[in-house]
Design a protein around this motif. Structure first.
Motif, PDB file in Angstrom:
ATOM      1  N   ILE A 132       0.694  -0.967   0.173  1.00 18.34           N
ATOM      2  CA  ILE A 132       0.149   0.024  -0.117  1.00 18.34           C
ATOM      3  C   ILE A 132       0.629   1.259  -0.246  1.00 18.34           C
ATOM      4  O   ILE A 132       0.804   1.984  -0.829  1.00 18.34           O
ATOM      5  N   GLU A 133       1.690   1.399   0.728  1.00 19.49           N
ATOM      6  CA  GLU A 133       2.976   2.683   1.168  1.00 19.49           C
ATOM      7  C   GLU A 133       3.537   3.044   0.041  1.00 19.49           C
ATOM      8  O   GLU A 133       3.650   3.941  -0.488  1.00 19.49           O
ATOM      9  N   LEU A 134       3.852   2.023  -0.963  1.00 10.67           N
ATOM     10  CA  LEU A 134       4.909   2.078  -2.389  1.00 10.67           C
ATOM     11  C   LEU A 134       4.197   2.490  -3.497  1.00 10.67           C
ATOM     12  O   LEU A 134       3.938   3.253  -4.335  1.00 10.67           O
ATOM     13  N   GLU A 142      11.489  10.718  -3.920  1.00 11.70           N
ATOM     14  CA  GLU A 142      12.753  11.023  -2.434  1.00 11.70           C
ATOM     15  C   GLU A 142      12.230  10.417  -1.412  1.00 11.70           C
ATOM     16  O   GLU A 142      12.949  10.515   0.209  1.00 11.70           O
ATOM     17  N   SER A 143      11.306   9.804  -1.668  1.00 13.09           N
ATOM     18  CA  SER A 143      10.454   9.040  -0.252  1.00 13.09           C
ATOM     19  C   SER A 143      11.449   8.142   0.561  1.00 13.09           C
ATOM     20  O   SER A 143      11.254   8.017   1.689  1.00 13.09           O
ATOM     21  N   ASN A 144      11.638   6.988  -0.396  1.00 11.60           N
ATOM     22  CA  ASN A 144      12.649   6.167   0.351  1.00 11.60           C
ATOM     23  C   ASN A 144      13.256   5.021  -0.903  1.00 11.60           C
ATOM     24  O   ASN A 144      12.349   5.630  -1.618  1.00 11.60           O
ATOM     25  N   PRO A 145      14.269   4.452  -0.626  1.00 11.58           N
ATOM     26  CA  PRO A 145      15.405   4.243  -1.793  1.00 11.58           C
ATOM     27  C   PRO A 145      13.634   3.236  -2.568  1.00 11.58           C
ATOM     28  O   PRO A 145      14.177   2.829  -3.643  1.00 11.58           O
ATOM     29  N   ARG A 146      12.855   2.123  -1.848  1.00 10.92           N
ATOM     30  CA  ARG A 146      11.899   1.174  -2.892  1.00 10.92           C
ATOM     31  C   ARG A 146      11.117   2.389  -3.433  1.00 10.92           C
ATOM     32  O   ARG A 146      10.233   1.316  -4.719  1.00 10.92           O
ATOM     33  N   ALA A 147      10.860   3.325  -2.433  1.00 10.37           N
ATOM     34  CA  ALA A 147       9.850   4.221  -3.630  1.00 10.37           C
ATOM     35  C   ALA A 147      10.743   4.993  -4.676  1.00 10.37           C
ATOM     36  O   ALA A 147      10.132   4.364  -6.115  1.00 10.37           O
ATOM     37  N   ALA A 148      12.241   4.728  -4.677  1.00 11.45           N
ATOM     38  CA  ALA A 148      12.649   5.733  -5.907  1.00 11.45           C
ATOM     39  C   ALA A 148      13.061   4.300  -7.116  1.00 11.45           C
ATOM     40  O   ALA A 148      13.321   4.835  -8.099  1.00 11.45           O
TER      41      ALA A 148
END
Length: 157
Positions: A132-134, A142-148
């Motif tokens: 859900i978060e991803l 910029e929010s987190n490495p996996r999102a990047a």
């Protein structure tokens, strides 16, 4: 230039849903039953895009975690809240995401809001929290490495 060429190729493949060839069986191996119930409601063109993003990400990062791969498959699920005509789909696809919030057309509004819409759909379905978060963050590298990483592979497509 390469990014625009990728967008044009994706648009050419997505003129009609009948042209799409999503890997639904493979996607089902990555998703929980609850997540698959959201996935299968997606337009076949978005399902194909999601599975291509996940396949490419997995090929380049074989140790990618299951939640990241699931989010790659589902990242555009929020677009399924509203069907698009062929012309609208093409026009909306040509608007850069960063400008979407400033254009009043309904289809563009959905495109801009699709990360939040998708996260809400997944939450209601009982999806994994990390997935859900991803999905929610896939346009915010910029929010987190996996999102990047998800953002990067979505934009390769």
């Amino acid at each position: 230039m390469g990014r625009m060429l990728g967008k044009l190729k994706r648009l050419a493949r997505s003129i009609t849903p009948h042209q799409a060839n999503p890997e639904d069986n493979w996607a089902s191996t990555l998703l929980t039953r609850e997540e698959f119930s959201v996935y299968i409601q997606m337009d076949p063109r978005d399902r194909e895009h999601g599975t291509r993003v996940a396949r490419t990400l997995q090929a380049d990062h074989p140790a990618a975690d299951p939640e990241l791969l699931a989010a790659a498959v589902l990242h555009d699920c929020g677009k399924s809240v509203r069907p698009y005509s062929v012309l609208e789909r093409v026009l909306v696809g040509l608007v850069p995401y960063r400008f979407s919030e400033h254009i009043p057309a309904e289809g563009v509004k959905v495109r801009f809001a699709h990360p939040e819409l998708g996260a809400e759909m997944l939450l209601q379905a009982g999806a994994r929290t990390a997935v859900i978060e991803l999905v929610r963050l896939h346009h915010h590298p910029e929010s987190n490495p996996r999102a990047a990483l998800l953002y990067q592979y979505d934009h390769l497509e």
